[in-house]
Write a protein that holds these residues in place. Structure first.
Motif, mmCIF file in Angstrom:
data_model
loop_
_atom_site.group_PDB
_atom_site.id
_atom_site.type_symbol
_atom_site.label_atom_id
_atom_site.label_comp_id
_atom_site.label_asym_id
_atom_site.label_seq_id
_atom_site.Cartn_x
_atom_site.Cartn_y
_atom_site.Cartn_z
ATOM 1 N N ARG A 1 16.079 4.954 -50.414
ATOM 2 C CA ARG A 1 15.857 4.554 -51.815
ATOM 3 C C ARG A 1 14.971 5.518 -52.591
ATOM 4 N NH1 ARG A 1 14.226 -1.214 -53.022
ATOM 5 N NH2 ARG A 1 15.283 -0.764 -54.989
ATOM 6 N N LEU A 2 14.913 6.776 -52.200
ATOM 7 C CA LEU A 2 14.384 7.793 -53.099
ATOM 8 C C LEU A 2 15.242 7.789 -54.358
ATOM 9 C CD1 LEU A 2 12.466 10.320 -53.480
ATOM 10 C CD2 LEU A 2 14.401 11.672 -52.629
ATOM 11 N N ALA A 3 14.603 7.843 -55.528
ATOM 12 C CA ALA A 3 15.360 7.709 -56.775
ATOM 13 C C ALA A 3 15.759 9.041 -57.391
ATOM 14 C CB ALA A 3 14.553 6.905 -57.796
ATOM 15 N N GLY A 4 14.954 10.085 -57.157
ATOM 16 C CA GLY A 4 15.272 11.321 -57.845
ATOM 17 C C GLY A 4 14.542 12.527 -57.298
ATOM 18 N N LEU A 5 14.873 13.690 -57.873
ATOM 19 C CA LEU A 5 14.255 14.959 -57.517
ATOM 20 C C LEU A 5 13.738 15.626 -58.782
ATOM 21 C CD1 LEU A 5 17.011 16.466 -55.155
ATOM 22 C CD2 LEU A 5 14.947 15.210 -54.474
ATOM 23 N N GLU A 6 12.518 16.154 -58.712
ATOM 24 C CA GLU A 6 11.975 16.948 -59.798
ATOM 25 C C GLU A 6 12.531 18.368 -59.622
ATOM 26 O OE1 GLU A 6 7.609 17.122 -61.724
ATOM 27 O OE2 GLU A 6 7.764 18.079 -59.747
ATOM 28 N N VAL A 7 13.590 18.657 -60.325
ATOM 29 C CA VAL A 7 14.320 19.914 -60.155
ATOM 30 C C VAL A 7 13.738 21.023 -61.023
ATOM 31 C CG1 VAL A 7 16.545 21.055 -60.477
ATOM 32 C CG2 VAL A 7 16.449 18.770 -59.434
ATOM 33 N N ASP A 8 13.543 20.720 -62.312
ATOM 34 C CA ASP A 8 13.043 21.729 -63.250
ATOM 35 C C ASP A 8 11.519 21.697 -63.255
ATOM 36 O OD1 ASP A 8 15.580 22.716 -64.154
ATOM 37 O OD2 ASP A 8 15.831 20.792 -65.164
ATOM 38 N N HIS A 9 10.944 22.615 -62.479
ATOM 39 C CA HIS A 9 9.497 22.696 -62.281
ATOM 40 C C HIS A 9 9.111 24.170 -62.280
ATOM 41 C CE1 HIS A 9 5.670 22.769 -60.062
ATOM 42 N NE2 HIS A 9 5.500 21.518 -60.441
ATOM 43 N N PRO A 10 7.970 24.529 -62.849
ATOM 44 C CA PRO A 10 7.608 25.947 -62.957
ATOM 45 C C PRO A 10 7.548 26.695 -61.631
ATOM 46 C CG PRO A 10 6.216 24.633 -64.395
ATOM 47 C CD PRO A 10 7.004 23.669 -63.570
ATOM 48 N N ASP A 11 7.317 25.996 -60.522
ATOM 49 C CA ASP A 11 7.177 26.664 -59.230
ATOM 50 C C ASP A 11 8.477 26.743 -58.439
ATOM 51 O OD1 ASP A 11 4.505 27.122 -59.656
ATOM 52 O OD2 ASP A 11 3.825 25.341 -58.579
ATOM 53 N N GLN A 12 9.601 26.381 -59.043
ATOM 54 C CA GLN A 12 10.888 26.443 -58.350
ATOM 55 C C GLN A 12 11.782 27.502 -58.993
ATOM 56 O OE1 GLN A 12 11.149 22.076 -56.300
ATOM 57 N NE2 GLN A 12 12.218 22.286 -58.224
ATOM 58 N N GLU A 13 12.362 28.347 -58.137
ATOM 59 C CA GLU A 13 13.190 29.448 -58.608
ATOM 60 C C GLU A 13 14.545 28.944 -59.114
ATOM 61 O OE1 GLU A 13 12.154 32.493 -58.929
ATOM 62 O OE2 GLU A 13 10.184 31.952 -58.100
ATOM 63 N N PRO A 14 15.185 29.702 -60.012
ATOM 64 C CA PRO A 14 16.467 29.264 -60.582
ATOM 65 C C PRO A 14 17.522 28.915 -59.541
ATOM 66 C CG PRO A 14 15.614 31.105 -61.834
ATOM 67 C CD PRO A 14 14.703 30.954 -60.647
ATOM 68 N N GLY A 15 17.649 29.735 -58.498
ATOM 69 C CA GLY A 15 18.654 29.439 -57.478
ATOM 70 C C GLY A 15 18.381 28.144 -56.750
ATOM 71 N N ASP A 16 17.127 27.881 -56.431
ATOM 72 C CA ASP A 16 16.762 26.637 -55.769
ATOM 73 C C ASP A 16 16.978 25.441 -56.692
ATOM 74 O OD1 ASP A 16 16.103 27.660 -53.294
ATOM 75 O OD2 ASP A 16 14.002 28.013 -53.821
ATOM 76 N N ARG A 17 16.716 25.633 -57.960
ATOM 77 C CA ARG A 17 16.947 24.546 -58.917
ATOM 78 C C ARG A 17 18.425 24.151 -58.938
ATOM 79 N NH1 ARG A 17 13.316 25.358 -64.394
ATOM 80 N NH2 ARG A 17 11.529 26.444 -63.464
ATOM 81 N N GLU A 18 19.284 25.157 -58.951
ATOM 82 C CA GLU A 18 20.715 24.853 -59.001
ATOM 83 C C GLU A 18 21.185 24.163 -57.729
ATOM 84 O OE1 GLU A 18 22.510 24.934 -61.755
ATOM 85 O OE2 GLU A 18 20.526 25.444 -62.540
ATOM 86 N N ARG A 19 20.672 24.587 -56.596
ATOM 87 C CA ARG A 19 21.050 23.928 -55.341
ATOM 88 C C ARG A 19 20.524 22.488 -55.301
ATOM 89 N NH1 ARG A 19 20.564 29.328 -53.630
ATOM 90 N NH2 ARG A 19 18.308 29.210 -53.317
ATOM 91 N N LEU A 20 19.314 22.286 -55.799
ATOM 92 C CA LEU A 20 18.765 20.921 -55.853
ATOM 93 C C LEU A 20 19.558 20.056 -56.827
ATOM 94 C CD1 LEU A 20 14.909 21.580 -55.863
ATOM 95 C CD2 LEU A 20 16.187 20.319 -54.111
ATOM 96 N N ARG A 21 19.964 20.641 -57.941
ATOM 97 C CA ARG A 21 20.739 19.883 -58.923
ATOM 98 C C ARG A 21 22.074 19.440 -58.320
ATOM 99 N NH1 ARG A 21 18.885 20.600 -63.829
ATOM 100 N NH2 ARG A 21 18.342 22.761 -63.361
ATOM 101 N N SER A 22 22.702 20.333 -57.574
ATOM 102 C CA SER A 22 23.957 19.991 -56.915
ATOM 103 C C SER A 22 23.752 18.916 -55.853
ATOM 104 C CB SER A 22 24.567 21.247 -56.287
ATOM 105 O OG SER A 22 25.745 20.947 -55.573
ATOM 106 N N LEU A 23 22.675 19.063 -55.085
ATOM 107 C CA LEU A 23 22.368 18.073 -54.050
ATOM 108 C C LEU A 23 22.103 16.711 -54.672
ATOM 109 C CD1 LEU A 23 21.782 17.521 -51.034
ATOM 110 C CD2 LEU A 23 19.417 18.246 -51.466
#
Length: 283
Positions: free
Chosen positions: A211-233
């Motif tokens: 029951r985790l509800a979400g992921l903080e994807v857009d964060h200053p310490d996360q690289e663009p490629g990792d953000r996109e992979r997290l968004r897809s996940l």
């Protein structure tokens, strides 16, 4: 604009909760979340400062540990939104972590003093849960470093000479306690590699099942490629995708609303909460 991850001096930020609200409004933010580390002490002051037309999402950032998917564990932060702050498990966890924080900083302080660094982090913590940023400010005060980020780099980094770990809460337990208190758990900056080792995708999948509800994807310490992979996940796992600044005032250089959350995501998050309501100014 919506910024769902901000800190006040109720934990390791430098603005009072009221100042934080005013600065967020001046920056154009219309909904902000107060998410101090392991405390809800700033909620009332922040709520009293919210002007008409602005909304406050009350929350906290929980110190947790997560399996890394490779046989070990890593430090992880879990944002809990709109939970009942009087929930017994929440209160017990905050009390235990407060003791762990005090023990840890006490050990690190003595190690620094033994090497000639006459630091006093309690001057900066006050009644807030004490943390490494307070120790960083003490190092700036004595001239050992020029900034808190430099203090982390030279003195306070994990596995460094002065570092002392603390016993954090297993992330599965933290998810359960937030949900039991009617709140909504979102994993903060899960792939912020500059903060340390990260988890495998399978671990996030496991937490989604709990029951985790979400992921903080857009964060200053996360690289663009990792953000996109997290968004897809997140899409595959039906998790909410948030964006936030993780603002700490003068302790960090990141400004308020450096990253933001979409309005429809906020509404979906609020719809899951039953523990505490959103504070709307003027009502």
């Amino acid at each position: 604009m919506i910024d769902l991850h901000l800190h006040s001096n109720a934990s390791d930020g430098t603005d009072t909760p009221g100042e934080l609200v005013r600065k967020a409004v001046d920056a154009g933010v219309t909904t902000l979340a107060l998410t101090d580390h392991d405390t809800t002490a700033g909620w009332d002051e922040a709520a009293a400062a919210v002007p008409p037309g602005v909304r406050l999402v009350r929350g906290a950032e929980f110190s947790t540990t997560a399996p890394d998917g490779r046989g070990g564990h890593v430090s992880a932060h879990l944002l809990g939104y709109l939970f009942d702050p009087t929930g017994p498990a929440i209160l017990a966890d905050q009390a235990r972590l407060g003791g762990e924080r005090a023990r840890r900083i006490g050990v690190m302080t003595e190690r620094l003093r033994a090497d000639g660094y006459a630091v006093d982090p309690t001057r900066y913590a006050g009644d807030a849960p004490i943390g490494r940023p307070h120790l960083g400010r003490a190092l700036v005060e004595i001239g050992a470093v020029a900034s808190v980020p430099e203090a982390f780099e030279k003195f306070l980094a994990k596995n460094g000479k002065y570092y002392e770990p603390k016993a954090d809460t297993p992330i599965a337990e933290a998810i359960a306690m937030i949900r039991a208190a009617g709140g909504v758990p979102v994993w903060a900056h899960p792939w912020a590699r500059k903060k340390g080792p990260i988890v495998e995708p399978e671990v996030i999948q496991e937490m989604a099942g709990l029951r985790l509800a979400g992921l903080e994807v857009d964060h200053p310490d996360q690289e663009p490629g990792d953000r996109e992979r997290l968004r897809s996940l997140a899409g595959d796992l039906n998790l909410l995708v948030t964006g936030s600044s993780d603002y700490h005032g003068a302790n960090k250089t990141i400004p308020i609303a450096a990253e933001t959350t979409r309005p429809e995501v906020l509404e979906a998050l609020v719809a899951q909460a039953t523990g505490a309501g959103v504070v709307t100014g003027g009502q």
